[in-house]
Design a protein around this motif. Structure first.
Motif, PDB file in Angstrom:
ATOM      1  N   LEU A  12       0.691  -1.069  -0.162  1.00  0.00           N
ATOM      2  CA  LEU A  12      -0.125  -0.001   0.101  1.00  0.00           C
ATOM      3  C   LEU A  12       0.784   1.347   0.088  1.00  0.00           C
ATOM      4  O   LEU A  12       1.962   1.199   0.335  1.00  0.00           O
ATOM      5  CB  LEU A  12      -0.867   0.206   1.258  1.00  0.00           C
ATOM      6  N   PRO A  13       0.218   2.481  -0.220  1.00  0.00           N
ATOM      7  CA  PRO A  13       1.279   3.456  -0.207  1.00  0.00           C
ATOM      8  C   PRO A  13       1.757   3.816   1.198  1.00  0.00           C
ATOM      9  O   PRO A  13       0.873   3.637   2.101  1.00  0.00           O
ATOM     10  CB  PRO A  13       0.051   4.663  -0.736  1.00  0.00           C
ATOM     11  N   VAL A  14       2.850   4.419   1.260  1.00  0.00           N
ATOM     12  CA  VAL A  14       3.392   4.599   2.484  1.00  0.00           C
ATOM     13  C   VAL A  14       2.411   5.712   3.143  1.00  0.00           C
ATOM     14  O   VAL A  14       2.330   6.481   2.567  1.00  0.00           O
ATOM     15  CB  VAL A  14       4.806   5.146   2.393  1.00  0.00           C
ATOM     16  N   ARG A  15       2.290   5.451   4.519  1.00  0.00           N
ATOM     17  CA  ARG A  15       1.284   6.569   5.225  1.00  0.00           C
ATOM     18  C   ARG A  15       2.400   7.084   6.538  1.00  0.00           C
ATOM     19  O   ARG A  15       3.104   6.455   6.852  1.00  0.00           O
ATOM     20  CB  ARG A  15       0.246   5.876   6.025  1.00  0.00           C
ATOM     21  N   GLU A  16       2.343   8.578   6.446  1.00  0.00           N
ATOM     22  CA  GLU A  16       2.764   9.009   7.762  1.00  0.00           C
ATOM     23  C   GLU A  16       1.883   9.122   8.933  1.00  0.00           C
ATOM     24  O   GLU A  16       0.498   9.212   8.682  1.00  0.00           O
ATOM     25  CB  GLU A  16       3.200  10.706   7.334  1.00  0.00           C
ATOM     26  N   VAL A  17       2.337   8.695  10.145  1.00  0.00           N
ATOM     27  CA  VAL A  17       1.487   8.495  11.080  1.00  0.00           C
ATOM     28  C   VAL A  17       2.198   9.480  12.557  1.00  0.00           C
ATOM     29  O   VAL A  17       3.454   9.396  12.482  1.00  0.00           O
ATOM     30  CB  VAL A  17       1.496   7.071  11.652  1.00  0.00           C
ATOM     31  N   THR A  18       1.064  10.196  13.090  1.00  0.00           N
ATOM     32  CA  THR A  18       1.694  10.948  14.183  1.00  0.00           C
ATOM     33  C   THR A  18       0.704  10.709  15.435  1.00  0.00           C
ATOM     34  O   THR A  18      -0.492  10.554  15.025  1.00  0.00           O
ATOM     35  CB  THR A  18       1.596  12.499  13.801  1.00  0.00           C
ATOM     36  N   TRP A  19       1.233  10.767  16.469  1.00  0.00           N
ATOM     37  CA  TRP A  19       0.479  10.655  17.500  1.00  0.00           C
ATOM     38  C   TRP A  19       0.982  11.426  18.972  1.00  0.00           C
ATOM     39  O   TRP A  19       2.253  11.889  18.858  1.00  0.00           O
ATOM     40  CB  TRP A  19       0.390   9.262  18.134  1.00  0.00           C
ATOM     41  N   THR A  20      -0.113  11.938  19.871  1.00  0.00           N
ATOM     42  CA  THR A  20       0.432  12.765  20.969  1.00  0.00           C
ATOM     43  C   THR A  20       0.258  11.785  22.269  1.00  0.00           C
ATOM     44  O   THR A  20      -0.489  10.700  22.077  1.00  0.00           O
ATOM     45  CB  THR A  20      -0.388  13.931  21.140  1.00  0.00           C
ATOM     46  N   ASP A  21       0.561  12.294  23.254  1.00  0.00           N
ATOM     47  CA  ASP A  21       0.394  11.770  24.659  1.00  0.00           C
ATOM     48  C   ASP A  21      -1.273  11.321  24.945  1.00  0.00           C
ATOM     49  O   ASP A  21      -1.492  10.498  25.392  1.00  0.00           O
ATOM     50  CB  ASP A  21       1.166  12.383  25.717  1.00  0.00           C
ATOM     51  N   THR A  22      -1.933  12.430  24.289  1.00  0.00           N
ATOM     52  CA  THR A  22      -3.439  12.247  24.619  1.00  0.00           C
ATOM     53  C   THR A  22      -3.757  10.911  23.911  1.00  0.00           C
ATOM     54  O   THR A  22      -4.520  10.392  24.168  1.00  0.00           O
ATOM     55  CB  THR A  22      -4.161  13.567  24.192  1.00  0.00           C
ATOM     56  N   THR A  23      -3.324  10.797  22.573  1.00  0.00           N
ATOM     57  CA  THR A  23      -3.790   9.629  21.886  1.00  0.00           C
ATOM     58  C   THR A  23      -3.417   8.273  22.460  1.00  0.00           C
ATOM     59  O   THR A  23      -4.043   7.450  22.659  1.00  0.00           O
ATOM     60  CB  THR A  23      -3.018   9.830  20.405  1.00  0.00           C
ATOM     61  N   SER A  24      -2.060   8.003  23.048  1.00  0.00           N
ATOM     62  CA  SER A  24      -1.623   7.111  23.866  1.00  0.00           C
ATOM     63  C   SER A  24      -2.584   6.714  24.971  1.00  0.00           C
ATOM     64  O   SER A  24      -2.602   5.671  25.418  1.00  0.00           O
ATOM     65  CB  SER A  24      -0.112   7.041  23.744  1.00  0.00           C
ATOM     66  N   LEU A  25      -2.652   7.978  25.398  1.00  0.00           N
ATOM     67  CA  LEU A  25      -3.561   7.824  26.684  1.00  0.00           C
ATOM     68  C   LEU A  25      -4.965   7.272  26.564  1.00  0.00           C
ATOM     69  O   LEU A  25      -5.571   6.486  27.401  1.00  0.00           O
ATOM     70  CB  LEU A  25      -3.686   9.298  27.623  1.00  0.00           C
ATOM     71  N   LEU A  26      -5.725   7.835  25.469  1.00  0.00           N
ATOM     72  CA  LEU A  26      -6.831   7.448  25.084  1.00  0.00           C
ATOM     73  C   LEU A  26      -6.628   5.783  24.960  1.00  0.00           C
ATOM     74  O   LEU A  26      -7.498   5.063  25.310  1.00  0.00           O
ATOM     75  CB  LEU A  26      -7.443   7.965  23.989  1.00  0.00           C
ATOM     76  N   TYR A  27      -5.911   5.275  24.230  1.00  0.00           N
ATOM     77  CA  TYR A  27      -5.677   4.085  23.736  1.00  0.00           C
ATOM     78  C   TYR A  27      -5.707   3.245  24.958  1.00  0.00           C
ATOM     79  O   TYR A  27      -6.486   2.123  25.238  1.00  0.00           O
ATOM     80  CB  TYR A  27      -4.616   3.762  22.935  1.00  0.00           C
ATOM     81  N   ALA A  28      -5.016   3.650  25.986  1.00  0.00           N
ATOM     82  CA  ALA A  28      -4.698   2.769  27.319  1.00  0.00           C
ATOM     83  C   ALA A  28      -6.195   2.774  28.244  1.00  0.00           C
ATOM     84  O   ALA A  28      -6.499   1.779  28.412  1.00  0.00           O
ATOM     85  CB  ALA A  28      -3.638   3.520  28.143  1.00  0.00           C
ATOM     86  N   LEU A  29      -6.971   3.688  27.995  1.00  0.00           N
ATOM     87  CA  LEU A  29      -8.305   3.797  28.711  1.00  0.00           C
ATOM     88  C   LEU A  29      -9.288   2.574  27.876  1.00  0.00           C
ATOM     89  O   LEU A  29      -9.943   2.017  28.503  1.00  0.00           O
ATOM     90  CB  LEU A  29      -8.829   5.187  28.720  1.00  0.00           C
ATOM     91  N   ALA A  30      -9.072   2.688  26.579  1.00  0.00           N
ATOM     92  CA  ALA A  30      -9.833   1.980  25.631  1.00  0.00           C
ATOM     93  C   ALA A  30      -9.628   0.538  26.100  1.00  0.00           C
ATOM     94  O   ALA A  30     -10.348  -0.438  25.280  1.00  0.00           O
ATOM     95  CB  ALA A  30      -9.575   2.334  24.178  1.00  0.00           C
ATOM     96  N   VAL A  31      -8.463   0.165  26.329  1.00  0.00           N
ATOM     97  CA  VAL A  31      -8.117  -1.299  26.835  1.00  0.00           C
ATOM     98  C   VAL A  31      -8.035  -1.379  28.179  1.00  0.00           C
ATOM     99  O   VAL A  31      -7.313  -2.396  28.764  1.00  0.00           O
ATOM    100  CB  VAL A  31      -6.726  -1.923  26.057  1.00  0.00           C
ATOM    101  N   GLY A  32      -8.813  -0.660  28.800  1.00  0.00           N
ATOM    102  CA  GLY A  32      -9.170  -1.041  30.134  1.00  0.00           C
ATOM    103  C   GLY A  32      -8.175  -0.521  31.400  1.00  0.00           C
ATOM    104  O   GLY A  32      -8.401  -0.716  32.561  1.00  0.00           O
ATOM    105  N   ALA A  33      -7.236   0.130  30.945  1.00  0.00           N
ATOM    106  CA  ALA A  33      -6.339   0.873  31.953  1.00  0.00           C
ATOM    107  C   ALA A  33      -7.009   1.676  33.015  1.00  0.00           C
ATOM    108  O   ALA A  33      -7.857   2.585  32.484  1.00  0.00           O
ATOM    109  CB  ALA A  33      -4.848   1.533  31.410  1.00  0.00           C
ATOM    110  N   GLY A  34      -6.888   1.647  34.319  1.00  0.00           N
ATOM    111  CA  GLY A  34      -7.344   2.317  35.394  1.00  0.00           C
ATOM    112  C   GLY A  34      -8.910   2.018  35.368  1.00  0.00           C
ATOM    113  O   GLY A  34      -9.400   2.478  36.335  1.00  0.00           O
TER     114      GLY A  34
END
Length: 283
Positions: A12-34
């Motif tokens: 597939l075409p190469v994709r650029e991906v960016t993320w912030t600490d908010t994004t990684s915090l949201l993922y943690a909550l979405a998989v049950g952290a806390g």
């Protein structure tokens, strides 16, 4: 038209991906952290707790490389497309924020007769240093899409270890878990739209397999690596039956020096993730 076997090897075409600490915090909550105790996993759920450095749940790497989902591999019924298997390798801890380049390639297409499994492989490379962050290998089950004359494929052997598990951790997903998890990027209506789910034969929207997988990864880091996500190296597992948001589950782990085995089960003993293998740095 059926699936297109010539898609194998297609990048597939190469994709650029960016993320912030908010994004990684949201993922943690979405998989049950806390979820069970808001003060128990502050390394996953906060970025400014004194004396606690933020960590990233390792399976966030799969989400970062996911993009728009399944590449163009021909025609199939999207209501019958589900995650079948997931493998992940990490070359080190994921940063809480960053930028990377994702490259996805269709690697295999298995013809199971009536059904099919399509495999893709995604490399995530740090945009600044060129260091590979992760490699994710994803198997998608496409119901009714077989019969195109391809190879049936082979599955590596895996045996359930003898004796009781060395670790067993019970957990319960939230009734709105799929609605929360979809905010991490996977907007497949199978997990939110009752009508779409019904066309796929489900009584109601089901939980993302990768959500259950993320729960398992987080708990595996706790059970095998003392909560230190930087020690996580690899993980694989096969999704065997759907999970509904709100279901109670348990992670079972059989420890070993080189690679531990695990599965996720319901209280009745039905297996929802099997053939689980995880490797952590023993230090």
């Amino acid at each position: 038209m059926p699936l297109d076997p010539s898609a194998v090897g297609r990048a597939l075409p190469v994709r650029e991906v960016t993320w912030t600490d908010t994004t990684s915090l949201l993922y943690a909550l979405a998989v049950g952290a806390g979820q069970a105790d808001p003060l128990a996993e502050l390394a996953y759920t906060t970025e400014n707790t004194a004396g606690v450095a933020q960590q990233v749940v390792p399976t966030f790497a799969v989400v970062l490389g996911f993009g728009d989902g399944m590449p163009d591999v021909g025609e199939y019924d999207p209501t019958r497309a589900v995650h079948a298997e997931q493998q992940l390798e990490l070359d080190g801890p994921l940063p809480a924020s960053g930028a990377a380049v994702a490259t996805t390639t269709v690697t295999e297409m298995w013809d199971k007769g009536r059904d099919a499994i399509v495999w893709t492989e995604t490399d995530l490379v740090d945009a600044g240093t060129g260091r590979r962050l992760s490699r994710a290998r994803t198997g998608a089950f496409l119901g009714g899409a077989g019969g195109f004359g391809g190879d049936r494929g082979t599955t590596p052997s895996w045996e359930l270890p003898a004796g009781p598990p060395d670790h067993e951790v019970a957990f319960t997903t939230r009734p709105d878990q799929a609605l929360l998890y979809r905010l991490t990027g996977d907007r497949n209506p199978l997990h939110s739209d009752p009508g779409f789910a019904a066309r796929g034969g489900f009584e109601r929207p089901i939980l993302h397999g990768m959500c259950t997988y993320g729960f398992a990864a987080r708990l595996l880091v706790g059970a095998l690596a003392d909560g230190d996500a930087s020690r996580f190296r690899s993980m694989s597992g096969r999704f065997t039956r759907p999970v509904l948001p709100g279901d109670a589950l348990a992670l079972q782990v059989w420890d070993a020096d080189e690679a531990a085995s695990f599965r996720v089960v319901t209280p009745a003993g039905d297996v929802v993730i099997d053939r689980g293998t995880v490797v952590v740095d023993r230090g």
